[in-house]
Structures are given as C-alpha cells and as structure tokens.
Design a protein around this motif. Structure first.
Motif, PDB file in Angstrom:
ATOM      1  N   SER A 111     -54.737 -53.468  17.497  1.00  0.00           N
ATOM      2  CA  SER A 111     -54.050 -54.643  16.955  1.00  0.00           C
ATOM      3  C   SER A 111     -53.079 -55.231  17.965  1.00  0.00           C
ATOM      4  N   LEU A 112     -52.836 -54.496  19.039  1.00  0.00           N
ATOM      5  CA  LEU A 112     -51.930 -54.972  20.085  1.00  0.00           C
ATOM      6  C   LEU A 112     -52.685 -55.885  21.032  1.00  0.00           C
ATOM      7  N   PRO A 113     -52.040 -56.962  21.486  1.00  0.00           N
ATOM      8  CA  PRO A 113     -52.726 -57.883  22.396  1.00  0.00           C
ATOM      9  C   PRO A 113     -53.060 -57.223  23.731  1.00  0.00           C
ATOM     10  N   LYS A 114     -54.078 -57.740  24.370  1.00  0.00           N
ATOM     11  CA  LYS A 114     -54.541 -57.171  25.639  1.00  0.00           C
ATOM     12  C   LYS A 114     -53.447 -57.186  26.687  1.00  0.00           C
ATOM     13  N   TRP A 115     -52.649 -58.259  26.736  1.00  0.00           N
ATOM     14  CA  TRP A 115     -51.597 -58.328  27.747  1.00  0.00           C
ATOM     15  C   TRP A 115     -50.596 -57.198  27.584  1.00  0.00           C
ATOM     16  N   PHE A 116     -50.365 -56.752  26.333  1.00  0.00           N
ATOM     17  CA  PHE A 116     -49.443 -55.649  26.098  1.00  0.00           C
ATOM     18  C   PHE A 116     -50.059 -54.333  26.563  1.00  0.00           C
ATOM     19  N   ARG A 117     -51.298 -54.082  26.155  1.00  0.00           N
ATOM     20  CA  ARG A 117     -51.967 -52.827  26.513  1.00  0.00           C
ATOM     21  C   ARG A 117     -52.121 -52.682  28.018  1.00  0.00           C
ATOM     22  N   GLU A 118     -52.205 -53.821  28.704  1.00  0.00           N
ATOM     23  CA  GLU A 118     -52.382 -53.799  30.162  1.00  0.00           C
ATOM     24  C   GLU A 118     -51.113 -54.253  30.889  1.00  0.00           C
ATOM     25  N   PHE A 119     -49.967 -54.089  30.227  1.00  0.00           N
ATOM     26  CA  PHE A 119     -48.706 -54.530  30.819  1.00  0.00           C
ATOM     27  C   PHE A 119     -48.518 -53.860  32.182  1.00  0.00           C
ATOM     28  N   PRO A 120     -48.198 -54.637  33.222  1.00  0.00           N
ATOM     29  CA  PRO A 120     -48.169 -54.118  34.599  1.00  0.00           C
ATOM     30  C   PRO A 120     -47.261 -52.904  34.792  1.00  0.00           C
ATOM     31  N   TYR A 121     -47.818 -51.900  35.446  1.00  0.00           N
ATOM     32  CA  TYR A 121     -47.061 -50.720  35.863  1.00  0.00           C
ATOM     33  C   TYR A 121     -46.409 -49.975  34.698  1.00  0.00           C
ATOM     34  N   GLN A 122     -47.003 -50.089  33.505  1.00  0.00           N
ATOM     35  CA  GLN A 122     -46.410 -49.424  32.348  1.00  0.00           C
ATOM     36  C   GLN A 122     -47.371 -48.415  31.747  1.00  0.00           C
ATOM     37  N   ASP A 123     -46.855 -47.223  31.476  1.00  0.00           N
ATOM     38  CA  ASP A 123     -47.640 -46.161  30.868  1.00  0.00           C
ATOM     39  C   ASP A 123     -47.200 -46.012  29.416  1.00  0.00           C
ATOM     40  N   TRP A 124     -48.093 -46.340  28.484  1.00  0.00           N
ATOM     41  CA  TRP A 124     -47.794 -46.227  27.056  1.00  0.00           C
ATOM     42  C   TRP A 124     -48.392 -44.949  26.486  1.00  0.00           C
ATOM     43  N   PHE A 125     -47.713 -44.342  25.527  1.00  0.00           N
ATOM     44  CA  PHE A 125     -48.326 -43.302  24.713  1.00  0.00           C
ATOM     45  C   PHE A 125     -48.231 -43.757  23.269  1.00  0.00           C
ATOM     46  N   TYR A 126     -49.383 -43.814  22.606  1.00  0.00           N
ATOM     47  CA  TYR A 126     -49.449 -44.358  21.256  1.00  0.00           C
ATOM     48  C   TYR A 126     -49.347 -43.245  20.208  1.00  0.00           C
ATOM     49  N   CYS A 127     -48.322 -43.324  19.355  1.00  0.00           N
ATOM     50  CA  CYS A 127     -48.177 -42.397  18.223  1.00  0.00           C
ATOM     51  C   CYS A 127     -48.794 -43.055  16.999  1.00  0.00           C
ATOM     52  N   GLY A 128     -49.883 -42.510  16.512  1.00  0.00           N
ATOM     53  CA  GLY A 128     -50.556 -43.144  15.393  1.00  0.00           C
ATOM     54  C   GLY A 128     -49.959 -42.836  14.033  1.00  0.00           C
ATOM     55  N   ASN A 129     -49.469 -41.567  13.874  1.00  0.00           N
ATOM     56  CA  ASN A 129     -48.953 -41.145  12.565  1.00  0.00           C
ATOM     57  C   ASN A 129     -49.950 -41.428  11.436  1.00  0.00           C
ATOM     58  N   HIS A 130     -51.240 -41.218  11.719  1.00  0.00           N
ATOM     59  CA  HIS A 130     -52.267 -41.573  10.742  1.00  0.00           C
ATOM     60  C   HIS A 130     -52.176 -40.731   9.466  1.00  0.00           C
ATOM     61  N   LYS A 131     -51.527 -39.564   9.563  1.00  0.00           N
ATOM     62  CA  LYS A 131     -51.414 -38.698   8.393  1.00  0.00           C
ATOM     63  C   LYS A 131     -50.033 -38.771   7.758  1.00  0.00           C
ATOM     64  N   LEU A 132     -49.322 -39.847   8.062  1.00  0.00           N
ATOM     65  CA  LEU A 132     -47.996 -40.042   7.474  1.00  0.00           C
ATOM     66  C   LEU A 132     -47.852 -41.491   7.038  1.00  0.00           C
ATOM     67  N   VAL A 133     -47.488 -41.685   5.788  1.00  0.00           N
ATOM     68  CA  VAL A 133     -47.218 -43.037   5.295  1.00  0.00           C
ATOM     69  C   VAL A 133     -45.773 -43.384   5.650  1.00  0.00           C
ATOM     70  N   THR A 134     -45.608 -44.330   6.571  1.00  0.00           N
ATOM     71  CA  THR A 134     -44.273 -44.691   7.034  1.00  0.00           C
ATOM     72  C   THR A 134     -43.653 -45.733   6.117  1.00  0.00           C
ATOM     73  N   ILE A 135     -42.379 -45.535   5.808  1.00  0.00           N
ATOM     74  CA  ILE A 135     -41.621 -46.508   5.019  1.00  0.00           C
ATOM     75  C   ILE A 135     -40.566 -47.120   5.934  1.00  0.00           C
ATOM     76  N   PRO A 136     -40.808 -48.339   6.412  1.00  0.00           N
ATOM     77  CA  PRO A 136     -39.937 -48.931   7.435  1.00  0.00           C
ATOM     78  C   PRO A 136     -38.454 -48.889   7.118  1.00  0.00           C
ATOM     79  N   GLU A 137     -38.075 -49.237   5.886  1.00  0.00           N
ATOM     80  CA  GLU A 137     -36.650 -49.322   5.567  1.00  0.00           C
ATOM     81  C   GLU A 137     -35.970 -47.958   5.577  1.00  0.00           C
TER      82      GLU A 137
END
Length: 263
Positions: A111-137
């Motif tokens: 869901s992240l735009p390509k420019w973000f995923r390929e942001f120059p010189y940046q190493d991302w680690f994606y935390c999915g938390n697929h087994k946790l329902v997150t409540i933002p507030e």
C-alpha cells in the motif's frame, strides 16, 4: 498563484516531501506545481513527488519526511515501530553504526508508494503485526523526531513489535537487553495488547521476558486472558527449554528464570 504559493510555504517546511496528490487536493494543479519546480520553490524527486528546498538549496528530505508525507498527505496508516520507536523515545541504547535502519509499522507494504519503498539510501524494516489488531488511539502516540512530528508505537506496542521480530530482524539476546530497561511500561496497556494478539510465540516470549527481569508491572498481568496455546515452541536453536512458557531461550537467560520459577 501567489495565494497558492503562500499556502505551500505555510503548510510545509524546508526539506518536506510534497506529493502531487496532496497538492491537487489543495488546489495546486500539476501545471502549477511544475511552475514552482521551475522557479525553485519545489524540487522534483520523481514523478509526482517533490520536496521543498531550503534557502541555500542544501537540505534534502530524510526518512522522517518520507514517513510524514505518507501519513499526513496520502493518509496511509503508518507509524515508526519497534526498535526505532524505542530508540527515539530514549528507551534503547542501541547504536547505529552506519545508516539508520528504520522500523515502520504498516498493514501492507504494497500500500506504500513506490517512491517510499525505494527511498534513496534508506533501509526499511516492515513490522506487519498481522496477528495483532492495532487500536490507533491506544497503541500509538505522537513525538518529535528530528524536529518533526511523527506517529510512533507507544513503548508497550514497540516492545511487542521487537519480540515479534525475534529471528527475523533481531536476536533474542538483543530484545532481552531492551526489556531490561523497560521498567515503566503500563500493565494495562501491555494486558490489552497481549489479549488482542493471536501470536502464541510472541505472547509467550513477551511474558517470559517480562518476568525474567522482575519488573513490577509484569506482576499485575493476568495471563488467563492471553492466548498461550499448547505445545512447545523452538524460538532459538540449541537453547534451554523453559517449562513455564514452553519455549527455548538462550542459555544466558535460562539460569535466572529457573531461580524465579523455584522461588
């Protein structure tokens, strides 16, 4: 043009990333954005993505600007997560030797735009938390990072995220070192997070580490409402088996835990 330019200057800061989608939403057309780029008010990063330069033209956008643009302009749920969240809240003594790897929490990295995923010189680690329902507030908060506001995991969620990443991005020993310093977690927040979690292994390891250091908040947790499943889990190879949580743990952590269980 002057009123739109005034809006742009008012609503952005030097170094900020500006996406065309957001500009269009606010009345700045593609052709007008092109004019701003030609006159130096904006600089183009890639198709449909600009950044606002500083007066000297030396300031470049960093990872904070990238996350902020995705969150505030594209409205894609994203937050600074795990180790990065703990670090920027002063809860980690972890030192970055080279460029900083940034942990981010996102439901779906596609869901992240390509420019973000390929942001120059940046190493991302994606935390999915697929087994946790997150409540933002409840699970997220806003802090200032590098002079700009970012949405981040609260310490309790960040702790959960680093435990969930054991074996994928971080070692058990490193997470244990982090937990040693987490003396002020909210037992209420930890309880609600673990009760929402469907990851049996993450729940077990989190509880093991919580009690390993004898934190006062851990004594107020009610494990009856937390999914702990059945059977054994091999968390680390060649580790010692922990009877209470039926997981393997590094040898260095097993001795104190045996004392805890016998006590």
């Amino acid at each position: 043009m002057s009123s739109k330019l005034n809006w742009l200057v008012t609503h952005t800061s030097p170094g900020a990333i500006v996406v065309q989608h957001w500009l269009t939403e606010n009345g700045v057309s593609y052709s007008l954005a092109q004019k701003y780029a030609q006159t130096g008010w904006l600089k183009k990063l890639c198709s449909g993505v600009y950044y606002r330069p500083d007066a000297k033209g030396e300031l470049k956008p960093n990872w904070v600007d990238a996350i902020q643009a995705v969150d505030m302009q594209l409205h894609v749920p994203i937050h600074l997560a795990g180790l990065s969240s703990l670090t920027h809240q002063g809860l980690s003594h972890y030192l970055q030797l080279n460029r900083e790897q940034v942990w981010i929490g996102v439901d779906n990295r596609q869901s992240l735009p390509k420019w973000f995923r390929e942001f120059p010189y940046q190493d991302w680690f994606y935390c999915g938390n697929h087994k946790l329902v997150t409540i933002p507030e409840k699970d997220l908060k806003t802090i200032t990072v590098k002079g700009k506001e970012l949405t981040v995991s609260c310490p309790e969620l960040a702790a959960y995220e680093v435990v969930d990443a054991i074996g994928k991005q971080i070692s058990f020993e490193h997470v244990a070192e982090l937990f040693q310093g987490l003396v002020n977690l909210s037992p209420t927040k930890v309880q609600t997070i673990l009760e929402r979690s469907h990851s049996i292994q993450t729940n077990r390891v989190f509880l093991f580490l919580s009690h390993h250091y004898g934190h006062q908040w851990a004594k107020r947790l009610d494990e009856s409402g937390i999914k702990l499943g059945s059977g054994k889990r091999q968390v680390v190879k060649n580790g010692r088996y922990n009877e209470r949580y039926r997981i393997t743990v590094p040898d260095i952590l097993s001795i104190k835990n045996v004392e805890h269980e016998n006590g």
